[in-house]
Motif scaffolding. Sequence first.
Motif, PDB file in Angstrom:
ATOM      1  N   PHE A   9       0.840  -1.183   0.000  1.00 43.96           N
ATOM      2  CA  PHE A   9       0.000   0.000   0.000  1.00 43.96           C
ATOM      3  C   PHE A   9       0.881   1.242   0.000  1.00 43.96           C
ATOM      4  O   PHE A   9       1.910   1.273   0.655  1.00 43.96           O
ATOM      5  N   ILE A  10       0.467   2.253  -0.759  1.00 41.68           N
ATOM      6  CA  ILE A  10       1.135   3.544  -0.683  1.00 41.68           C
ATOM      7  C   ILE A  10       0.071   4.595  -0.408  1.00 41.68           C
ATOM      8  O   ILE A  10      -1.082   4.440  -0.794  1.00 41.68           O
ATOM      9  N   LEU A  20       2.944   5.267 -13.244  1.00 39.28           N
ATOM     10  CA  LEU A  20       1.698   4.719 -13.762  1.00 39.28           C
ATOM     11  C   LEU A  20       1.953   4.170 -15.168  1.00 39.28           C
ATOM     12  O   LEU A  20       2.463   4.864 -16.038  1.00 39.28           O
ATOM     13  N   VAL A  21       1.630   2.909 -15.378  1.00 36.64           N
ATOM     14  CA  VAL A  21       1.862   2.241 -16.661  1.00 36.64           C
ATOM     15  C   VAL A  21       0.514   1.966 -17.323  1.00 36.64           C
ATOM     16  O   VAL A  21      -0.348   1.327 -16.732  1.00 36.64           O
ATOM     17  N   SER A  43      -1.376  -0.289 -14.649  1.00 38.61           N
ATOM     18  CA  SER A  43      -0.683  -0.839 -13.488  1.00 38.61           C
ATOM     19  C   SER A  43       0.252   0.228 -12.922  1.00 38.61           C
ATOM     20  O   SER A  43       0.332   1.343 -13.445  1.00 38.61           O
ATOM     21  N   TYR A  44       0.959  -0.135 -11.859  1.00 39.42           N
ATOM     22  CA  TYR A  44       1.800   0.849 -11.169  1.00 39.42           C
ATOM     23  C   TYR A  44       3.178   0.268 -10.908  1.00 39.42           C
ATOM     24  O   TYR A  44       3.321  -0.846 -10.401  1.00 39.42           O
ATOM     25  N   GLY A  45       4.205   1.025 -11.257  1.00 42.55           N
ATOM     26  CA  GLY A  45       5.580   0.665 -10.953  1.00 42.55           C
ATOM     27  C   GLY A  45       6.205  -0.286 -11.949  1.00 42.55           C
ATOM     28  O   GLY A  45       5.527  -0.832 -12.816  1.00 42.55           O
ATOM     29  N   ARG A  48       4.757  -3.625 -12.317  1.00 37.71           N
ATOM     30  CA  ARG A  48       3.391  -3.573 -12.855  1.00 37.71           C
ATOM     31  C   ARG A  48       2.359  -4.160 -11.869  1.00 37.71           C
ATOM     32  O   ARG A  48       1.615  -5.064 -12.181  1.00 37.71           O
ATOM     33  N   ARG A  49       2.371  -3.574 -10.680  1.00 36.89           N
ATOM     34  CA  ARG A  49       1.426  -4.000  -9.642  1.00 36.89           C
ATOM     35  C   ARG A  49       0.014  -3.549 -10.000  1.00 36.89           C
ATOM     36  O   ARG A  49      -0.182  -2.515 -10.620  1.00 36.89           O
ATOM     37  N   ALA A  50      -0.941  -4.316  -9.563  1.00 34.35           N
ATOM     38  CA  ALA A  50      -2.345  -3.954  -9.750  1.00 34.35           C
ATOM     39  C   ALA A  50      -2.656  -2.713  -8.928  1.00 34.35           C
ATOM     40  O   ALA A  50      -2.051  -2.470  -7.883  1.00 34.35           O
ATOM     41  N   ILE A  51      -3.597  -1.931  -9.422  1.00 37.35           N
ATOM     42  CA  ILE A  51      -3.994  -0.711  -8.723  1.00 37.35           C
ATOM     43  C   ILE A  51      -5.332  -0.962  -8.036  1.00 37.35           C
ATOM     44  O   ILE A  51      -6.298  -1.378  -8.672  1.00 37.35           O
TER      45      ILE A  51
END
Length: 130
Positions: A9-10, A20-21, A43-45, A48-51
């Motif tokens: 979590f951020i 943001l991808v 995705s994020y990072g 490619r983590r789920a948002i």
Amino acid sequence: QTTMASAQFIDAADFDQKLLVVELHYTKPVTEGLKLRTTLCTSYGPSRRAIALIAPPMAADWPMLGPPDGNWGSKFGPDTPKKAVFQLGLADRALDGVDLQRVHRFFEVLQLIDERVCDFVFANQRDLSV
């Protein structure tokens, strides 16, 4: 199975729009003769983590039926409440003494994601005039 302990979590204040991808993924059809299926993925990072967004405590307006289900109970809408799509109107009113800056930053992050996806879609449209 993802558990809460393994999820990262951020805080919205730490959200970096550069991470943001937005990209297209293509999947081969299962049945011969069908076209490729195109999916827009956000995705994020670099991993490619789920948002998944968790809103700070804020006032919410009463839930309402979503656009396709606005005519619930008619022959055009869903026949049971379990099939209906509900929307929740979030408001920028503080709840439980939460600082409104967190609420406003949450809405800013939503806006950043929305603009990035819209920019990507616009940049990748086919020219239909040819």
